[in-house]
Motif scaffolding. Structure first.
Motif, short mmCIF file in Angstrom:
data_model
loop_
_atom_site.label_atom_id
_atom_site.label_comp_id
_atom_site.label_asym_id
_atom_site.label_seq_id
_atom_site.Cartn_x
_atom_site.Cartn_y
_atom_site.Cartn_z
N VAL A 149 41.19 38.96 47.34
CA VAL A 149 41.06 39.97 46.29
C VAL A 149 39.59 40.23 46.02
O VAL A 149 38.80 39.30 45.79
N ARG A 150 39.22 41.49 46.07
CA ARG A 150 37.84 41.85 45.78
C ARG A 150 37.61 41.86 44.28
O ARG A 150 38.42 42.39 43.52
N ARG A 151 36.51 41.25 43.87
CA ARG A 151 36.17 41.20 42.45
C ARG A 151 35.79 42.59 41.96
O ARG A 151 35.09 43.34 42.66
N ASN A 152 36.24 42.94 40.77
CA ASN A 152 35.94 44.23 40.18
C ASN A 152 34.62 44.14 39.40
O ASN A 152 34.25 43.09 38.89
N THR A 153 33.90 45.25 39.36
CA THR A 153 32.62 45.27 38.64
C THR A 153 32.82 45.39 37.13
O THR A 153 31.88 45.20 36.35
N VAL A 154 34.05 45.75 36.72
CA VAL A 154 34.32 45.89 35.29
C VAL A 154 34.52 44.50 34.69
O VAL A 154 35.26 43.68 35.24
N VAL A 155 33.86 44.26 33.56
CA VAL A 155 33.92 42.96 32.91
C VAL A 155 35.28 42.80 32.22
O VAL A 155 35.78 43.71 31.56
N TYR A 156 35.86 41.61 32.37
CA TYR A 156 37.14 41.33 31.71
C TYR A 156 36.91 41.09 30.22
O TYR A 156 36.03 40.32 29.83
N THR A 157 37.68 41.75 29.41
CA THR A 157 37.57 41.58 27.96
C THR A 157 38.65 40.62 27.42
O THR A 157 38.56 40.19 26.27
N ARG A 158 39.59 40.30 28.25
CA ARG A 158 40.68 39.41 27.83
C ARG A 158 40.46 38.04 28.46
O ARG A 158 40.04 37.93 29.63
N PRO A 159 40.73 36.98 27.74
CA PRO A 159 40.56 35.64 28.31
C PRO A 159 41.61 35.41 29.40
O PRO A 159 42.72 35.95 29.34
N PRO A 160 41.30 34.64 30.41
CA PRO A 160 42.25 34.39 31.50
C PRO A 160 43.36 33.45 31.04
O PRO A 160 43.22 32.71 30.06
N TYR A 161 44.43 33.49 31.79
CA TYR A 161 45.52 32.52 31.56
C TYR A 161 45.21 31.33 32.46
O TYR A 161 45.03 31.47 33.67
N ILE A 162 45.11 30.15 31.87
CA ILE A 162 44.70 28.95 32.60
C ILE A 162 45.90 28.03 32.77
O ILE A 162 46.60 27.70 31.79
N HIS A 163 46.12 27.60 34.01
CA HIS A 163 47.22 26.67 34.26
C HIS A 163 47.01 26.04 35.64
O HIS A 163 46.64 26.72 36.61
N GLY A 164 47.22 24.72 35.68
CA GLY A 164 47.19 24.00 36.95
C GLY A 164 45.85 24.02 37.65
O GLY A 164 45.80 23.98 38.89
N GLY A 165 44.77 24.13 36.89
CA GLY A 165 43.43 24.12 37.48
C GLY A 165 42.97 25.47 37.98
O GLY A 165 41.97 25.56 38.71
N TYR A 166 43.69 26.58 37.59
CA TYR A 166 43.28 27.92 38.01
C TYR A 166 43.23 28.85 36.81
O TYR A 166 43.94 28.66 35.80
N ARG A 167 42.38 29.89 36.94
CA ARG A 167 42.26 30.92 35.93
C ARG A 167 42.85 32.23 36.50
O ARG A 167 42.51 32.64 37.62
N TYR A 168 43.71 32.89 35.73
CA TYR A 168 44.36 34.13 36.15
C TYR A 168 43.87 35.25 35.23
O TYR A 168 44.20 35.28 34.04
N TYR A 169 43.05 36.17 35.83
CA TYR A 169 42.42 37.23 35.05
C TYR A 169 43.25 38.53 35.15
O TYR A 169 43.71 38.90 36.23
N GLY A 170 43.34 39.22 33.99
CA GLY A 170 44.00 40.52 33.95
C GLY A 170 43.39 41.40 32.89
O GLY A 170 42.99 40.92 31.83
N TYR A 171 43.33 42.71 33.17
CA TYR A 171 42.76 43.65 32.20
C TYR A 171 43.81 44.06 31.16
O TYR A 171 43.46 44.39 30.02
N HIS A 172 45.07 44.05 31.54
CA HIS A 172 46.14 44.48 30.64
C HIS A 172 46.93 43.27 30.14
O HIS A 172 46.99 42.24 30.82
N PRO A 173 47.52 43.40 28.97
CA PRO A 173 48.31 42.28 28.46
C PRO A 173 49.55 42.04 29.33
O PRO A 173 50.10 42.97 29.93
N TYR A 174 49.93 40.80 29.42
CA TYR A 174 51.10 40.43 30.22
C TYR A 174 52.36 41.01 29.59
O TYR A 174 52.58 40.89 28.38
#
Length: 326
Positions: A149-174
């Motif tokens: 996955v290519r990283r986007n230049t837009v800064v994430y404003t929402r905190p990632p969902y963290i689980h199992g030693g990984y961070r899951y980033y999203g711009y929109h609410p789940y």
């Protein structure tokens, strides 16, 4: 002389008496005989009652009556046509064992031929350019070529969902909604789909010394006895993409999305690129799986994670950026 005269008179008298006697007997016979043409009496003709003369019965010769003709049973029986509204005499035709056998034989033949046709259709793929689909021959696919996955230049404003030693980033609410694979048409096939032949429209594309076959949005790799649909190799370039490709915005450039593959315009051609984090697509093809990560569910397509979201009231999917939690 006198003796002769007496003898003559005596003979004449006897003749007259005999004649009268014969006439009387004949008249008596006519009056009482069985011929019955009527008898005379009282100087007139006696007619029977009713004033009509009784004619003798006449028996016609037997050759004047027409004999009844009985047709043999082998011929068709006479049929009385029914009247209006189903009235009329119904005729039950005799059973013909030979015809019954013929009809049974024809019905058996038709039934067998229909079964043969139907059974043949089970092994025929809906696409006219393929034969013999065998999903059990699906091979292990190296998904890494199209999962970075290519990283986007837009800064994430929402905190990632963290689980199992990984961070899951999203711009929109789940926003959870069930994964429903999208049908891209009869010529599109999901990863792992095996075909024995390709259409004449397929072209050969070389990527990093590896040859692929591309046809109408699907990429194939040579497999044992045929070809297997595989993820589109990043860097693969084609002159045309399907007209049903969807234009999606990555935040910086437009991509063209079709059947799980992303393309970017490169001059007059289209180049396969990795998905960009934050890209929103409306549909995901067959081949993905719904996986549970902690308290949420993602759709894993290859090694790329998609987050179910809702945009403008419609269920969609967002490409998730996954990083290790360091």
């Amino acid at each position: 002389m006198k003796n002769i005269s007496k003898s003559a008179r005596k003979s004449a008298l006897m003749y007259l008496i005999g004649t009268f006697f014969l006439i009387s007997i004949d008249s008596f016979a006519q009056r009482h005989g069985g011929g019955g043409v009527g008898h005379r009496g009282g100087g007139g003709v006696h007619r029977p009652a009713g004033g009509a003369q009784t004619r003798p019965s006449v028996t016609r010769p037997s050759n004047q009556s027409r004999p009844a003709v009985t047709k043999p049973s082998a011929n068709k029986p006479a049929v009385t046509r029914p009247g209006s509204n189903g009235s009329g005499t119904k005729i039950t035709r005799p059973n013909n064992s030979s015809n019954t056998k013929i009809n049974n034989r024809k019905n058996t033949t038709n039934r067998n031929s229909n079964n043969t046709r139907n059974s043949g259709n089970r092994n025929t793929n809906i696409s006219g350019n393929t034969r013999n689909v065998d999903r059990s021959r699906d091979i292990t696919i190296n998904n890494n070529r199209n999962t970075v996955v290519r990283r986007n230049t837009v800064v994430y404003t929402r905190p990632p969902y963290i689980h199992g030693g990984y961070r899951y980033y999203g711009y929109h609410p789940y926003y959870y909604h069930p994964y429903r694979p999208f049908y891209w048409g009869p010529v599109w096939h999901p990863w792992g789909f095996f075909v024995t032949t390709l259409a004449v429209t397929a072209i050969v594309v070389s990527v990093e010394s590896t040859q692929y076959h591309y046809d109408q949005g699907v990429w194939y790799a040579p497999s044992n006895g045929g070809y297997t649909a595989v993820p589109a190799p990043v860097g693969g370039t084609v002159n045309n993409i399907p007209s049903g490709a969807q234009t999606v915005n990555t935040g910086t450039v437009n991509n063209y999305y079709y059947g799980g593959t992303y393309y970017e315009k490169d001059g007059s051609s289209y180049k396969v690129v990795a998905p960009t984090a934050g890209t929103i697509v409306e549909n995901l093809p067959e081949g993905g799986e719904e996986v549970t990560v902690g308290d949420v569910k993602y759709i894993k397509f290859g090694e790329t994670y998609y987050q179910p979201v809702q945009v403008d009231g419609k269920d969609k999917y967002e490409v998730v950026l996954v990083e290790e939690d360091k």
